[in-house]
Scaffold this motif. Structure first.
Motif, short mmCIF file in Angstrom:
data_model
loop_
_atom_site.label_atom_id
_atom_site.label_comp_id
_atom_site.label_asym_id
_atom_site.label_seq_id
_atom_site.Cartn_x
_atom_site.Cartn_y
_atom_site.Cartn_z
N ARG A 171 -12.75 51.42 6.43
CA ARG A 171 -13.27 52.76 6.44
C ARG A 171 -14.52 52.69 7.51
O ARG A 171 -14.69 53.77 8.39
CB ARG A 171 -13.98 53.39 5.07
CG ARG A 171 -14.54 54.84 5.03
CD ARG A 171 -15.06 55.00 3.76
NE ARG A 171 -15.32 56.48 3.77
CZ ARG A 171 -14.46 57.60 3.95
NH1 ARG A 171 -13.23 57.38 3.50
NH2 ARG A 171 -15.07 58.90 3.72
N ALA A 172 -15.24 51.65 7.60
CA ALA A 172 -16.40 51.59 8.72
C ALA A 172 -16.06 51.39 9.84
O ALA A 172 -16.74 51.60 10.89
CB ALA A 172 -17.38 50.32 7.99
N THR A 173 -14.66 50.92 10.43
CA THR A 173 -14.27 50.66 11.26
C THR A 173 -13.21 51.54 11.83
O THR A 173 -12.58 51.23 13.11
CB THR A 173 -13.78 48.96 11.67
OG1 THR A 173 -12.66 48.87 10.57
CG2 THR A 173 -14.68 47.97 11.01
N SER A 174 -13.03 52.71 11.19
CA SER A 174 -11.79 53.61 11.38
C SER A 174 -12.12 54.29 12.70
O SER A 174 -11.13 54.46 13.32
CB SER A 174 -11.62 54.46 10.27
OG SER A 174 -13.01 55.19 10.07
N VAL A 177 -14.04 52.99 15.35
CA VAL A 177 -13.95 51.90 16.49
C VAL A 177 -13.01 51.13 16.91
O VAL A 177 -13.04 50.42 17.75
CB VAL A 177 -15.25 51.02 16.21
CG1 VAL A 177 -16.72 51.97 16.16
CG2 VAL A 177 -15.07 50.26 15.10
N VAL A 178 -12.02 51.17 16.06
CA VAL A 178 -10.77 50.26 16.31
C VAL A 178 -9.70 51.08 17.21
O VAL A 178 -9.38 52.01 16.64
CB VAL A 178 -10.11 49.75 15.01
CG1 VAL A 178 -8.63 48.99 15.30
CG2 VAL A 178 -11.06 48.94 14.04
N SER A 197 -9.87 45.19 19.56
CA SER A 197 -10.46 45.48 18.30
C SER A 197 -9.44 45.43 16.91
O SER A 197 -9.92 45.08 15.87
CB SER A 197 -11.04 46.98 18.47
OG SER A 197 -10.17 47.95 18.95
N LEU A 245 -10.48 43.20 14.03
CA LEU A 245 -10.56 43.76 12.40
C LEU A 245 -9.67 42.85 11.32
O LEU A 245 -10.33 42.55 10.25
CB LEU A 245 -10.06 45.06 12.59
CG LEU A 245 -9.84 45.87 11.15
CD1 LEU A 245 -11.01 45.92 10.49
CD2 LEU A 245 -8.98 47.15 11.20
N ILE A 269 -14.47 48.00 4.66
CA ILE A 269 -14.48 47.56 6.11
C ILE A 269 -13.47 48.47 6.89
O ILE A 269 -13.88 48.78 8.08
CB ILE A 269 -13.85 46.10 6.23
CG1 ILE A 269 -15.11 45.12 5.46
CG2 ILE A 269 -13.67 45.71 7.48
CD1 ILE A 269 -14.67 43.64 5.62
N THR A 296 -11.72 39.67 10.94
CA THR A 296 -12.81 40.07 9.96
C THR A 296 -12.31 40.30 8.62
O THR A 296 -12.99 39.55 7.70
CB THR A 296 -13.57 41.31 10.32
OG1 THR A 296 -13.96 41.12 11.75
CG2 THR A 296 -14.57 41.60 9.25
#
Length: 330
Positions: free
Chosen positions: A314-317, A319-320, A235, A239, A312, A242
């Protein structure tokens, strides 16, 4: 006292007297010397960053408040006039929407393609090094060379793509015109999937084999192990890809390289689907000579990239997954 003791005492007295004597410099500490060495070695990068990044950005910011056309000395300060105009310009919003659609389409496809290639060449197959080299080679081709090659392959009259279609009795297609131009543009992104493959391959080789073996012992299939073990550990890599992919996609100049006439005069003849935000900026700079307005467009893009990147992260904090807490203090 012995002779050695007398000489050491005399040396200390001499150094003390020298330190206290007016006009003498105190000895330099190790920390100070290290700081000096650091700035000495970093000075070429610092100078380049200031002269080639900070100074041009500041100059572009100043231009964005003027009507400068790049040639005439008669320019005027208009304040936020350029910014008000670009927010009211429908062409700006249309090009920005096409750019967003291109990023949403091309970035996931390139990441999936690169990850699939990395998983393929990570397997114990014969000539694995050769396959890795061949798959990575397109990524080192300069964008100009890649654009020329794609123009020749997808040329409507003499391109290899239409030659293959003719073998199956299919009429020639206008690949570089609407509505097919957007698909050729996405192909140019997938052409450089070797970059993502190399980074994903490094991430795959960093996945602990003990976890994969434990999942296999528990009865997990290969796909379930990949989805539940490998992908979470990858992840941070995903990230990174991305974020960099989004930044590269909104700044791409490949539509210009695929244009029938890649000149300022021919920029207005681009296929509508490939008239992305940077093509709008290019047209304002070099076709219409509106340096102030184009500089305002670039500064809006800069702020937009910062906002999208922050969203990005903030949205993936949640799930990474990091093996080491990035926020931990050393």
């Amino acid at each position: 006292m012995t002779a050695d003791q007398i000489s050491s005492v005399a040396g200390r007295r001499g150094s003390t007297q020298a330190a206290g004597r007016p006009g003498t410099r105190p000895p330099t500490s190790i920390a100070t010397r290290r700081h000096r060495a650091f700035y000495l070695f970093a000075s070429p990068w610092i100078a380049g960053f200031v002269l080639l990044t900070i100074a041009p950005m500041a100059y572009a910011l100043w231009l964005s408040f003027t009507t400068f056309d790049g040639i005439s000395p008669r320019w005027h300060y208009v304040g936020f006039g350029n910014y008000r105009e670009l927010f009211a310009d429908s062409q700006t919003w249309h090009s920005l929407g096409r750019t967003g659609l291109f990023a949403i389409t091309s970035v996931p496809l390139s990441i999936v393609a690169g990850l699939a290639l990395a998983a393929l060449v990570n397997r114990p197959i014969k000539a694995r090094g050769l396959f890795r080299t061949l798959l990575y080679l397109p990524a080192v081709v300069p964008p100009v060379g890649a654009g020329i090659a794609f123009k020749q392959v997808f040329d409507q009259n003499s391109g290899a793509a239409n030659g293959v279609l003719n073998l199956f009795g299919i009429d020639a297609l206008g690949w570089l015109a609407d509505p097919y131009a957007r698909y050729v543009l996405i192909m140019t992104v997938l052409w450089t999937a070797g970059n993502i493959m190399i980074i994903s391959l490094a991430g795959l080789q960093d996945v602990p084999r003990e976890l994969l073996e434990a999942a296999r012992i528990d009865g997990a299939s290969a796909w379930r192990s990949f989805r539940s073990v490998t992908v979470p550990l990858l992840s941070p890599v995903l990230l990174f890809q991305t974020v960099t992919g989004v930044i590269a996609s909104v700044q791409t100049i490949m539509p210009l390289l695929l244009a029938p006439d890649p000149t300022p005069a021919g920029i207005t003849a681009l296929p509508q689907s490939n008239h992305l935000y940077m093509m709008h900026v290019f047209a304002e700079y070099f076709a219409f000579g509106r340096y102030g307005y184009a500089s305002a467009l670039l500064w809006v893009l800069f702020v937009l990239i910062l906002v999208v990147t922050g969203l990005i992260f903030r949205a993936t904090s949640g799930v990474v997954f990091y093996n080491v807490d990035p926020e931990a203090k050393k």
